[in-house]
Design a protein around this motif. Structure first.
Motif, short mmCIF file in Angstrom:
data_model
loop_
_atom_site.label_atom_id
_atom_site.label_comp_id
_atom_site.label_asym_id
_atom_site.label_seq_id
_atom_site.Cartn_x
_atom_site.Cartn_y
_atom_site.Cartn_z
N ASN A 96 28.45 2.58 23.46
CA ASN A 96 29.77 3.04 23.88
C ASN A 96 30.16 4.28 23.08
OD1 ASN A 96 33.01 2.54 22.95
ND2 ASN A 96 32.59 2.62 25.14
N VAL A 97 30.73 5.24 23.78
CA VAL A 97 31.23 6.44 23.12
C VAL A 97 32.65 6.71 23.60
CG1 VAL A 97 31.00 8.94 22.87
CG2 VAL A 97 28.96 7.49 22.83
N LYS A 98 33.54 6.96 22.65
CA LYS A 98 34.91 7.40 22.97
C LYS A 98 35.05 8.82 22.47
CE LYS A 98 36.85 2.73 22.71
NZ LYS A 98 35.55 2.06 22.64
N SER A 99 35.41 9.73 23.37
CA SER A 99 35.46 11.13 22.99
C SER A 99 36.55 11.86 23.75
CB SER A 99 34.10 11.78 23.27
OG SER A 99 33.82 11.77 24.65
N LEU A 100 36.88 13.05 23.26
CA LEU A 100 37.95 13.87 23.83
C LEU A 100 37.35 15.07 24.55
CD1 LEU A 100 41.02 14.48 24.06
CD2 LEU A 100 40.77 15.80 21.95
N ASP A 101 37.70 15.22 25.81
CA ASP A 101 37.30 16.40 26.57
C ASP A 101 38.22 17.55 26.16
OD1 ASP A 101 37.27 18.43 28.69
OD2 ASP A 101 36.05 17.00 29.80
N ILE A 102 37.63 18.59 25.58
CA ILE A 102 38.43 19.69 25.05
C ILE A 102 39.21 20.39 26.16
CG2 ILE A 102 38.35 21.88 23.81
CD1 ILE A 102 35.76 20.86 22.49
N ARG A 103 38.55 20.56 27.30
CA ARG A 103 39.17 21.34 28.38
C ARG A 103 40.34 20.59 29.01
NH1 ARG A 103 38.64 21.55 33.81
NH2 ARG A 103 37.03 19.94 33.76
N THR A 104 40.17 19.31 29.28
CA THR A 104 41.20 18.54 29.97
C THR A 104 42.12 17.79 29.02
OG1 THR A 104 39.83 16.56 30.15
CG2 THR A 104 39.62 18.22 31.90
N GLN A 105 41.70 17.71 27.74
CA GLN A 105 42.45 16.93 26.75
C GLN A 105 42.57 15.46 27.17
OE1 GLN A 105 43.83 18.16 23.51
NE2 GLN A 105 42.10 19.42 24.15
N GLN A 106 41.59 14.99 27.89
CA GLN A 106 41.56 13.59 28.30
C GLN A 106 40.53 12.83 27.47
OE1 GLN A 106 43.53 12.12 30.76
NE2 GLN A 106 44.64 14.08 30.66
N TRP A 107 40.89 11.61 27.11
CA TRP A 107 39.95 10.76 26.39
C TRP A 107 39.00 10.11 27.38
CZ3 TRP A 107 39.13 10.73 21.35
CH2 TRP A 107 40.13 11.24 20.51
N GLY A 108 37.75 10.09 27.00
CA GLY A 108 36.73 9.44 27.81
C GLY A 108 36.21 8.21 27.10
N ASP A 109 35.87 7.19 27.87
CA ASP A 109 35.34 5.95 27.33
C ASP A 109 34.07 5.66 28.12
OD1 ASP A 109 36.64 2.52 26.95
OD2 ASP A 109 35.01 3.60 25.98
N TYR A 110 32.93 5.95 27.51
CA TYR A 110 31.66 5.94 28.24
C TYR A 110 30.80 4.76 27.81
CZ TYR A 110 33.27 10.72 28.95
OH TYR A 110 34.03 11.83 29.24
N TRP A 111 30.09 4.20 28.79
CA TRP A 111 29.24 3.03 28.55
C TRP A 111 27.84 3.25 29.11
CZ3 TRP A 111 30.92 -1.20 25.80
CH2 TRP A 111 32.29 -1.29 25.57
N GLY A 112 26.87 2.70 28.42
CA GLY A 112 25.53 2.65 28.97
C GLY A 112 25.38 1.44 29.88
N GLN A 113 24.19 1.31 30.44
CA GLN A 113 23.95 0.22 31.39
C GLN A 113 23.57 -1.08 30.68
OE1 GLN A 113 21.71 2.42 30.55
NE2 GLN A 113 19.88 1.19 30.17
N GLY A 114 23.28 -0.98 29.41
CA GLY A 114 22.95 -2.17 28.64
C GLY A 114 21.45 -2.43 28.53
N THR A 115 21.07 -3.07 27.45
CA THR A 115 19.69 -3.47 27.26
C THR A 115 19.66 -4.92 26.77
OG1 THR A 115 17.56 -2.90 26.20
CG2 THR A 115 19.54 -2.57 24.88
N GLN A 116 18.83 -5.72 27.39
CA GLN A 116 18.78 -7.15 27.07
C GLN A 116 17.99 -7.38 25.79
OE1 GLN A 116 20.06 -10.06 28.79
NE2 GLN A 116 19.41 -11.04 26.87
N VAL A 117 18.58 -8.13 24.90
CA VAL A 117 17.88 -8.59 23.69
C VAL A 117 17.86 -10.11 23.73
CG1 VAL A 117 17.98 -8.75 21.18
CG2 VAL A 117 18.53 -6.58 22.32
N THR A 118 16.67 -10.66 23.65
CA THR A 118 16.50 -12.11 23.63
C THR A 118 15.76 -12.49 22.36
OG1 THR A 118 16.39 -12.20 26.04
CG2 THR A 118 15.57 -14.12 24.83
#
Length: 121
Positions: A96-118
């Motif tokens: 997960n990454v939370k970051s600020l778009d400089i141009r739009t000044q909007q916060w983004g909350d980005y996720w990967g698709q996940g990886t299974q650990v067993t």
């Protein structure tokens, strides 16, 4: 378009170690937090470890002392090293990454698709 891709999951032995990687691509902006979450079957997604820019790292009590989160900003990579694995570490792990778009000044909350650990013998 921001994309996060995790790798490094699979079947692990109890007591063993794992190293998860997360490759970040796209215009990520100014990163505030990079983190790993996990979700076990039937449970809510929970924070495993987080690295806040300029602040430091924090870990869930369940992995404290066993996990290390790190990042390579030059390569846009995030890592999670976990040792002394336990069956209760079994879950889908998400980057997960939370970051600020400089141009739009909007916060983004980005996720990967996940990886299974067993973790199982």
């Amino acid at each position: 378009q921001v994309q996060l891709v995790e790798s490094g999951g699979g079947l692990m032995q109890p007591g063993g170690s794992l190293r998860l990687s997360c490759a970040v691509s796209g215009n990520i902006g100014i990163v505030n937090v990079m983190a790993w979450y996990r979700q076990a079957a039937g449970n809510q997604r929970e924070l495993v470890a987080a690295d806040t820019t300029g602040v430091g790292t924090k870990y869930a009590d369940s992995v404290k002392g066993r996990a290390t989160i790190s990042r390579d900003s030059a390569k846009n990579m995030l890592y999670l090293q976990m040792n002394t694995l336990k069956p209760e570490d079994t879950a889908v792990y998400y980057c997960n990454v939370k970051s600020l778009d400089i141009r739009t000044q909007q916060w983004g909350d980005y996720w990967g698709q996940g990886t299974q650990v067993t973790v199982s013998s």
